[in-house]
Design a protein around this motif. Structure first.
Motif, mmCIF file in Angstrom:
data_model
loop_
_atom_site.group_PDB
_atom_site.id
_atom_site.type_symbol
_atom_site.label_atom_id
_atom_site.label_comp_id
_atom_site.label_asym_id
_atom_site.label_seq_id
_atom_site.Cartn_x
_atom_site.Cartn_y
_atom_site.Cartn_z
ATOM 1 N N LYS A 113 0.692 -1.308 -0.151
ATOM 2 C CA LYS A 113 0.114 0.066 -0.129
ATOM 3 C C LYS A 113 0.846 1.259 0.052
ATOM 4 O O LYS A 113 1.731 1.281 0.852
ATOM 5 C CB LYS A 113 -0.949 0.081 1.290
ATOM 6 N N LEU A 114 0.526 2.215 -1.050
ATOM 7 C CA LEU A 114 1.133 3.446 -1.046
ATOM 8 C C LEU A 114 0.511 4.592 -0.638
ATOM 9 O O LEU A 114 -0.695 4.643 -0.574
ATOM 10 C CB LEU A 114 1.743 3.556 -2.376
ATOM 11 N N PRO A 115 1.103 5.453 -0.240
ATOM 12 C CA PRO A 115 0.342 6.687 0.348
ATOM 13 C C PRO A 115 -0.623 7.319 -0.695
ATOM 14 O O PRO A 115 -0.061 7.268 -1.965
ATOM 15 C CB PRO A 115 1.178 7.777 0.391
ATOM 16 N N ASN A 116 -1.678 7.818 -0.132
ATOM 17 C CA ASN A 116 -2.592 8.437 -1.237
ATOM 18 C C ASN A 116 -2.395 9.918 -1.300
ATOM 19 O O ASN A 116 -3.028 10.726 -1.454
ATOM 20 C CB ASN A 116 -4.156 8.320 -0.887
ATOM 21 N N VAL A 117 -1.059 10.395 -1.656
ATOM 22 C CA VAL A 117 -0.480 11.707 -1.813
ATOM 23 C C VAL A 117 -0.312 11.926 -3.378
ATOM 24 O O VAL A 117 0.610 11.008 -3.726
ATOM 25 C CB VAL A 117 0.724 11.807 -0.788
ATOM 26 N N ASP A 118 -0.659 12.845 -3.777
ATOM 27 C CA ASP A 118 -0.522 13.199 -5.201
ATOM 28 C C ASP A 118 0.333 14.461 -5.071
ATOM 29 O O ASP A 118 -0.097 15.526 -4.666
ATOM 30 C CB ASP A 118 -1.823 13.412 -6.250
ATOM 31 N N MET A 119 1.448 14.449 -5.553
ATOM 32 C CA MET A 119 2.488 15.460 -5.606
ATOM 33 C C MET A 119 1.726 16.772 -6.455
ATOM 34 O O MET A 119 2.062 17.759 -5.782
ATOM 35 C CB MET A 119 3.895 15.056 -6.178
ATOM 36 N N LEU A 120 0.970 16.465 -7.441
ATOM 37 C CA LEU A 120 0.510 17.752 -8.171
ATOM 38 C C LEU A 120 -0.516 18.446 -7.358
ATOM 39 O O LEU A 120 -0.695 19.590 -7.178
ATOM 40 C CB LEU A 120 0.083 17.134 -9.424
ATOM 41 N N ILE A 121 -1.351 17.724 -6.710
ATOM 42 C CA ILE A 121 -2.309 18.122 -5.812
ATOM 43 C C ILE A 121 -1.685 19.006 -4.642
ATOM 44 O O ILE A 121 -1.852 20.190 -4.262
ATOM 45 C CB ILE A 121 -3.282 17.249 -5.009
ATOM 46 N N GLU A 122 -0.471 18.290 -4.092
ATOM 47 C CA GLU A 122 0.138 19.121 -2.993
ATOM 48 C C GLU A 122 0.866 20.323 -3.501
ATOM 49 O O GLU A 122 0.893 21.282 -2.839
ATOM 50 C CB GLU A 122 1.495 18.046 -2.323
ATOM 51 N N MET A 123 1.504 20.357 -4.509
ATOM 52 C CA MET A 123 1.816 21.670 -5.077
ATOM 53 C C MET A 123 1.064 22.714 -5.529
ATOM 54 O O MET A 123 1.458 23.687 -4.980
ATOM 55 C CB MET A 123 2.707 21.216 -6.418
ATOM 56 N N ALA A 124 -0.229 22.480 -5.763
ATOM 57 C CA ALA A 124 -1.196 23.258 -5.893
ATOM 58 C C ALA A 124 -1.836 23.715 -4.688
ATOM 59 O O ALA A 124 -1.874 25.069 -4.637
ATOM 60 C CB ALA A 124 -2.444 22.620 -6.592
ATOM 61 N N ASP A 125 -1.627 23.014 -3.699
ATOM 62 C CA ASP A 125 -2.133 23.517 -2.402
ATOM 63 C C ASP A 125 -1.126 24.516 -1.604
ATOM 64 O O ASP A 125 -1.581 25.273 -1.097
ATOM 65 C CB ASP A 125 -2.528 22.177 -1.323
ATOM 66 N N MET A 126 0.196 23.998 -1.866
ATOM 67 C CA MET A 126 1.092 24.633 -1.308
ATOM 68 C C MET A 126 1.317 26.260 -2.229
ATOM 69 O O MET A 126 1.340 27.312 -1.681
ATOM 70 C CB MET A 126 2.465 24.162 -1.564
ATOM 71 N N ARG A 127 0.929 26.274 -3.597
ATOM 72 C CA ARG A 127 1.091 27.406 -4.311
ATOM 73 C C ARG A 127 -0.070 28.468 -3.712
ATOM 74 O O ARG A 127 -0.062 29.584 -3.466
ATOM 75 C CB ARG A 127 0.771 27.164 -5.688
ATOM 76 N N GLU A 128 -1.507 27.531 -3.416
ATOM 77 C CA GLU A 128 -2.617 28.610 -2.934
ATOM 78 C C GLU A 128 -2.072 29.042 -1.577
ATOM 79 O O GLU A 128 -2.550 30.100 -1.085
ATOM 80 C CB GLU A 128 -3.857 27.616 -2.971
ATOM 81 N N ALA A 129 -1.541 28.123 -0.650
ATOM 82 C CA ALA A 129 -1.061 28.773 0.647
ATOM 83 C C ALA A 129 -0.236 29.870 0.597
ATOM 84 O O ALA A 129 -0.150 30.645 1.259
ATOM 85 C CB ALA A 129 -0.671 27.581 1.432
ATOM 86 N N VAL A 130 0.687 29.634 -0.243
ATOM 87 C CA VAL A 130 1.695 30.762 -0.499
ATOM 88 C C VAL A 130 1.081 32.315 -0.807
ATOM 89 O O VAL A 130 1.157 33.270 -0.250
ATOM 90 C CB VAL A 130 2.972 30.505 -1.418
ATOM 91 N N ARG A 131 0.248 32.088 -1.745
ATOM 92 C CA ARG A 131 -0.433 33.170 -2.400
ATOM 93 C C ARG A 131 -1.483 33.955 -1.342
ATOM 94 O O ARG A 131 -1.483 35.047 -1.189
ATOM 95 C CB ARG A 131 -1.360 32.948 -3.458
ATOM 96 N N GLY A 132 -2.189 32.957 -0.313
ATOM 97 C CA GLY A 132 -2.924 33.479 0.720
ATOM 98 C C GLY A 132 -2.064 34.171 1.671
ATOM 99 O O GLY A 132 -2.438 35.225 2.198
ATOM 100 N N TYR A 133 -0.887 33.470 2.048
ATOM 101 C CA TYR A 133 0.108 34.079 3.204
ATOM 102 C C TYR A 133 0.601 35.329 2.605
ATOM 103 O O TYR A 133 0.505 36.264 3.354
ATOM 104 C CB TYR A 133 1.232 32.926 3.037
ATOM 105 N N SER A 134 0.969 35.516 1.431
ATOM 106 C CA SER A 134 1.520 36.818 0.749
ATOM 107 C C SER A 134 0.326 37.723 0.897
ATOM 108 O O SER A 134 0.705 39.080 0.940
ATOM 109 C CB SER A 134 2.028 36.660 -0.732
ATOM 110 N N ALA A 135 -0.887 37.598 0.373
ATOM 111 C CA ALA A 135 -1.943 38.530 0.658
ATOM 112 C C ALA A 135 -2.273 39.086 1.769
ATOM 113 O O ALA A 135 -2.323 40.483 2.029
ATOM 114 C CB ALA A 135 -3.414 37.914 -0.029
#
Length: 137
Positions: free
Chosen positions: A93-115
């Protein structure tokens, strides 16, 4: 004071987005973490939810981290006979982590933080301008 309220609201947003970034970083760090025993579950992706909370002192809503929960989507299964985490059929069993989703979430978080950081900078500048006006300069 509206400037103080704006600053506190933005501060709550900064805290919420930094918590989101922490969870995303944890997900990314564990993207390849399998179970420690044969057939054991792998790392399960975590998600962050936000909630608005009315602040009586400010007379406005602030954002808070509502819950850090596990993503219940299925694990990826890979055939790896001989792997310490493999079950009797040789599947891991491998983690249910999708790196593309994580990168998109991080980008959104960075934008919210910056705003929110920009709001605090603007409040600071407006406060300094008001002080200068009151001094008569």
């Amino acid at each position: 004071d509206p400037l103080l309220a704006a600053s506190k609201i933005a501060s709550s947003g900064i805290f919420a987005q930094s918590e989101r970034m922490r969870v995303v970083a944890e997900n990314m760090a564990n993207a390849n973490s399998t179970g420690k025993t044969p057939g054991a579950d792998a790392y399960r992706r975590k998600t962050v939810s936000f909630e608005n909370t009315y602040n009586d002192v400010l007379g406005a809503d602030t954002v808070n981290v509502g819950e850090v929960a596990e993503d219940k989507s299925p694990f990826k299964i890979e055939h790896r006979p001989g792997d310490p985490a493999a079950d009797k059929d040789g599947n891991v069993k491998l983690p249910n982590v999708d790196m593309l989703i994580e990168m998109a979430d991080m980008r959104e978080a960075v934008r919210g933080y910056s705003a929110n950081t920009q709001v605090i900078k603007q409040v600071r500048e407006m406060t300094l301008m008001t002080i200068d006006l009151l001094r008569g300069t």
